[in-house]
Enzyme design. Structure first.
Site, PDB file in Angstrom:
ATOM      1  N   ASP A 250     -31.060  58.027  57.212  1.00 28.70           N
ATOM      2  CA  ASP A 250     -31.700  56.701  57.187  1.00 28.70           C
ATOM      3  C   ASP A 250     -31.962  56.230  55.763  1.00 28.70           C
ATOM      4  O   ASP A 250     -32.358  55.081  55.557  1.00 28.70           O
ATOM      5  CB  ASP A 250     -33.010  56.706  57.991  1.00 28.70           C
ATOM      6  CG  ASP A 250     -33.940  57.827  57.568  1.00 28.70           C
ATOM      7  OD1 ASP A 250     -33.521  58.996  57.654  1.00 28.70           O
ATOM      8  OD2 ASP A 250     -35.071  57.555  57.129  1.00 28.70           O
ATOM      9  N   ASN A 251     -31.740  57.101  54.791  1.00 27.56           N
ATOM     10  CA  ASN A 251     -31.915  56.693  53.396  1.00 27.56           C
ATOM     11  C   ASN A 251     -30.576  56.530  52.683  1.00 27.56           C
ATOM     12  O   ASN A 251     -30.526  56.455  51.459  1.00 27.56           O
ATOM     13  CB  ASN A 251     -32.786  57.705  52.650  1.00 27.56           C
ATOM     14  CG  ASN A 251     -34.232  57.669  53.123  1.00 27.56           C
ATOM     15  OD1 ASN A 251     -34.677  56.660  53.674  1.00 27.56           O
ATOM     16  ND2 ASN A 251     -34.957  58.753  52.926  1.00 27.56           N
ATOM     17  N   ASP A 260     -34.448  53.896  48.607  1.00 24.91           N
ATOM     18  CA  ASP A 260     -35.545  54.606  49.242  1.00 24.91           C
ATOM     19  C   ASP A 260     -35.981  55.782  48.383  1.00 24.91           C
ATOM     20  O   ASP A 260     -35.856  56.951  48.758  1.00 24.91           O
ATOM     21  CB  ASP A 260     -35.167  55.066  50.653  1.00 24.91           C
ATOM     22  CG  ASP A 260     -35.628  54.040  51.686  1.00 24.91           C
ATOM     23  OD1 ASP A 260     -35.953  52.905  51.288  1.00 24.91           O
ATOM     24  OD2 ASP A 260     -35.694  54.376  52.880  1.00 24.91           O
TER      25      ASP A 260
END
Ligand code: AMP
Ligand code: MG
Length: 475
Positions: A250-251, A260
């Protein structure tokens, strides 16, 4: 401020089906204070030249809406430390929309904006400490030549935010080519929404790679671009000694930009096993694991796209990651050593230098910087002298005059990096309302290759206390 109302946001992501986001405004601070405004970046984004940054604050804080923006929080998912998490999302972030620049569309995203439907147990806020780190690092990476989100404005507040201790809250606007992550595709695939995957793939192609609309197999070509930009990005991280710390899927940006920022760290002494994230007990995201984790993440993305790309083609693309990574790594390391010619043993020369640095606990950044200068002073021991001999032998293959070579080396081997202890000192002062160190550091990091000899002390390897700082995920 009328000029800010006229900023021409395009809201391409918000035109997608609602499955991708939640349209919303955000939660202002009571007493927002301007901390920093990045005029250079604002100019690139087409902000009015005469803008008083104070006039921008109410827009960032959420008191005044931008007339043409359609703010939203995105939903995605991801593999965190290798474990599948079916739903994540902008738990404290808001996508404002995109602005057109000479480098294409740029996302503006507010971090620390308060609760969203994806906040889970979080408060939606970001603390001043982590916002300063992210703000500095985005600019530092960009000016090192590493693709990265950048930092447009930071505001602070006296609102208490509770972490291990009570801290101050802050918000920043970050600017990145995209906020679409590997985890966006994983979310759709693993939550029985895979019919939306082609819609997102088409969206990415239309905006970022319109040339692929002509391709026979645009989806696989897109996947190849994602894999290759990831490989190249991580090669750059390795060359500049950057450890991201939380390489969850997700980063991972689908355009290969660093973003992020959490418990990241730049290497001080060269230590390949460096773990910058104190919460990473197994060392999954240790410095020397980053290249293979990048590949692991590409596998996770491949799994999400499996119905849209032919399996043999997927394998081929995944298999090309290593070559792209090593080509980029070798390319940059040659430049760092001042080598224009190519020789098959060049990477071995680098490896030997790195082993020497590791054994002698040498500062990674400063050793490279010194290579064009005080060579003999640096390599005093037997192994070091041997390496220097080999290096000098190799330099005989070069046709570039040595003065030019040294100049070129100084444009790739930075003098100033965002060392943890420097960030820490800037944070400590900022928490006492003194931003001088923060401002000085930011200006230096915008010119990391300049000599700036009056700031020699900020180029030094850290004092002992500064090597032992523990940075956790808490932010
Ligand atoms: P990160 O480790 O910062 O990439 O965050 C992982 C996930 O947790 C993302 O979905 C974030 O939006 C969410 N998150 C992190 N901190 C907070 C917070 N303070 N409040 C709400 N959500 C958060
Ligand atoms: Mg994240």
């Amino acid at each position: 401020m009328q000029e800010l109302d006229s900023l021409k946001f395009s809201n391409k992501f918000s035109d997608l089906p609602e499955v991708f986001f939640h349209k919303q405004s955000w939660t202002p601070f009571d007493n927002p204070k301007l901390i920093h405004f990045n005029k250079d970046l604002a100019e690139i984004l087409g902000f009015p030249n005469n803008l008083d940054p104070e006039d921008f604050v109410p827009y960032v804080n959420g008191n005044k809406p931008f007339k043409q923006s359609a703010p939203l929080s995105m939903v995605y998912a991801g593999h965190q430390f290798g474990s599948w998490v079916p739903q994540l999302g902008d738990g404290r972030g808001i996508l404002l929309g995109q602005l057109q620049t000479r480098d294409g569309l740029m996302d503006l995203h507010i971090k620390g904006a308060g609760k969203t439907p994806y906040s889970r147990f979080g408060d939606g806020r970001a603390v001043l400490r982590s916002t300063i780190r992210e703000y500095l690092c985005g600019e530092a990476m960009h000016h090192l030549g590493i693709p990265s989100s950048r930092s447009l404005i930071m505001i602070g507040s006296d609102e208490p935010v509770f972490r291990e201790t009570t801290e101050f809250g802050a918000m920043m606007v970050r600017v990145a080519k995209t906020h679409i992550r590997f985890g966006h595709f994983e979310y759709l695939m693993h939550n029985k929404k895979s019919e939306f995957i082609p819609i997102l793939l088409d969206h990415v192609i239309n905006i970022y790679f319109p040339e692929l609309n002509e391709s026979k197999d645009g989806y696989s070509d897109l996947f190849e671009k994602i894999v290759h930009s990831t490989a190249r990005l991580i090669a750059k991280w390795q060359c500049f000694g950057f450890a991201h710390g939380v390489m969850n899927t997700d980063n991972m940006s689908i355009l290969g930009e660093t973003f992020d920022f959490g418990p990241f760290g730049f290497l001080d002494d060269y230590n390949p096993g460096f773990i910058c994230n104190h919460s990473d007990h197994s060392g999954r995201y240790a410095f020397n694991n980053q290249p293979s984790i990048g590949l692991w993440n590409c596998h996770a993305l491949a799994a999400a796209l499996k119905d849209h790309i032919e399996i043999e083609r997927t394998k081929e693309i995944i298999n090309s990651y290593e070559k792209i990574f090593y080509d980029e790594l070798t390319f940059i390391f040659r430049k760092k050593l001042g080598l224009n010619e190519t020789h098959h043993d060049d990477l071995k020369l680098v490896e030997d230098l790195l082993s020497w640095m590791e054994r002698n606990k040498k500062d990674y950044t400063n050793t490279f910087r010194a290579l064009s200068k005080e060579n003999r002073l640096l390599f005093k021991d037997e192994l070091g002298k041997k390496w220097l001999e080999k290096y000098e032998e190799r330099l005989k293959m070069e046709k570039t005059p040595s003065a030019d070579r040294k100049k070129a080396m100084e444009l790739i081997n930075p003098k100033f990096i965002l060392r943890n202890y420097l960030a820490q000192e800037a944070i400590q002062d900022a928490e006492n309302f003194d931003y001088e160190k923060f401002n000085t550091l930011l200006e230096l990091l915008k010119k990391p290759f300049d000599e700036n000899s009056e700031y020699e002390n900020l180029a030094k390897a850290p004092p002992e206390w500064g090597k032992k700082l523990e940075i956790s995920c808490s932010s």
